[in-house]
Design a protein around this motif. Structure first.
Motif: not given
Length: 354
Positions: A109-122
């Motif tokens: 779950p933490v990895a998934a949230v971090a990955a989604i935040l990467v998408g947000t930064v993009a």
């Protein structure tokens, strides 16, 4: 005694709508797409073997889920006369980040949230370049398409990460109990309702149409055009990040080239669903119907033994016809409005006192 001529006033009256309600609801491009979808489903059920199988529904909706998700913010972006071609690369980048962080020992779950935040930064990067720097979204997102994809491929190279927690992989693949409908449709329906309300029933949604029709007029009327577009690109990045996490779990595979070409499917479905590439027009139910139409048609043709090349040709023809028909209808509408204006001008001239 001086006699004053009575003041003459020209009173303008406007009809709220030019046509009856049934015509405004039923005779639209969105309803035409929905009707075509119903026809395709009916024909496929009648003539295509195994099309009525529950597995067909399951795999169809699973494969369409990333397109359905990304089409939601893409609709809003295109209505404002912008575009985001980097969405598939964001899916690939967030897929790679999900795999790397999971492999590094992070809880999923933490990895998934971090990955989604990467998408947000993009999405923030796209929004900043378009709204603050002032670059065209087409040029920006072509550039970031290559940038994000390059980062994704650079992080993993030609290798793939396939080891993910079984619970989360099964959750991504499971159906709603007692139905052939994948569970991913639950968050999609929730997001679709949120985006539909936002677009069709709020001042924010009305401002999107205003920007697409005339961004200068929208700015003069108090709409913060830059901030609005920035928010849309951030939403697009965030939803694409979520789609990337789902894509990774669905196929149990994190690769830098995941979802390559997906942006074309998203844009094709949005345009087929009635959204104008020139901005200012479109509805979410038409877009959803467009996604389902392309997916259903492709699934039926594959089951009928049609090759992928022919399916791509048919999809391309549908997209071209949708764009051409929209331009043709707009031309007819402008001709009709011009004719009405000329007729009113002649009537006014004839009525002037001599």
């Amino acid at each position: 005694m001086t006699t004053t001529a009575p003041e003459t006033r020209t009173v303008r009256t406007y009809r709220a709508h030019a046509h009856p309600a049934w015509r405004r609801i039923l005779l639209t491009r969105e309803m035409a797409v929905i009707a075509l979808l119903v026809v395709v489903i009916a024909v496929a059920l009648a003539v295509v073997p195994n099309f009525d199988s529950p597995l067909t529904v399951t795999y169809l909706l699973r494969d369409l889920a990333p397109i359905l998700l990304i089409a939601l913010p893409m609709t809003l972006i295109i209505i404002t006369e912008e575009i985001d071609l980097s969405v598939a690369s964001i899916v690939g980048l967030t897929s790679v980040m999900t795999g790397i962080l999971t492999q590094a020992g992070w809880d999923f779950p933490v990895a998934a949230v971090a990955a989604i935040l990467v998408g947000t930064v993009a999405g923030v990067i796209n929004g900043f370049l378009v709204t603050v720097v002032g670059l065209p979204s087409l040029a920006v997102t072509i550039g970031t398409l290559a940038l994000f994809r390059g980062i994704a491929v650079g992080l993993l190279g030609t290798t793939a990460i396939t080891d993910f927690p079984e619970f989360w992989s099964d959750l991504a693949k499971d159906n709603i109990p007692g139905t052939p409908i994948p569970g991913i449709m639950i968050p999609f329906v929730v997001l679709a309702i949120v985006f539909a309300v936002l677009l069709h029933f709020t001042p924010f949604g009305r401002s999107l149409y205003a920007i697409g029709l005339n961004k200068e007029a929208a700015a003069f009327s108090g709409v913060d055009v830059g901030r609005t577009k920035f928010l849309l690109f951030v939403l697009s990045g965030t939803v694409s990040g979520f789609a990337g996490v789902y894509f990774t779990l669905l196929y149990s595979n994190a690769r830098g080239d995941n979802a390559t070409g997906l942006e074309l499917s998203v844009i094709a479905a949005v345009l087929l669903g009635g959204v104008s590439i020139f901005g200012g027009r479109g509805a979410l139910h038409g877009v959803i119907a467009g996604v389902l139409l392309i997916g259903t048609l492709g699934s039926a043709l594959r089951l009928a033994g049609v090759t992928s090349d022919i399916i791509n040709v048919i999809t391309g023809v549908l997209l071209v016809l949708s764009v051409v028909s929209a331009s043709f209808l707009a031309w007819l509408r402008s001709r009709r409005i011009s004719a009405i204006g000329r007729k009113k001008g002649r009537t006014s001239s004839a009525a002037e006192p001599i």
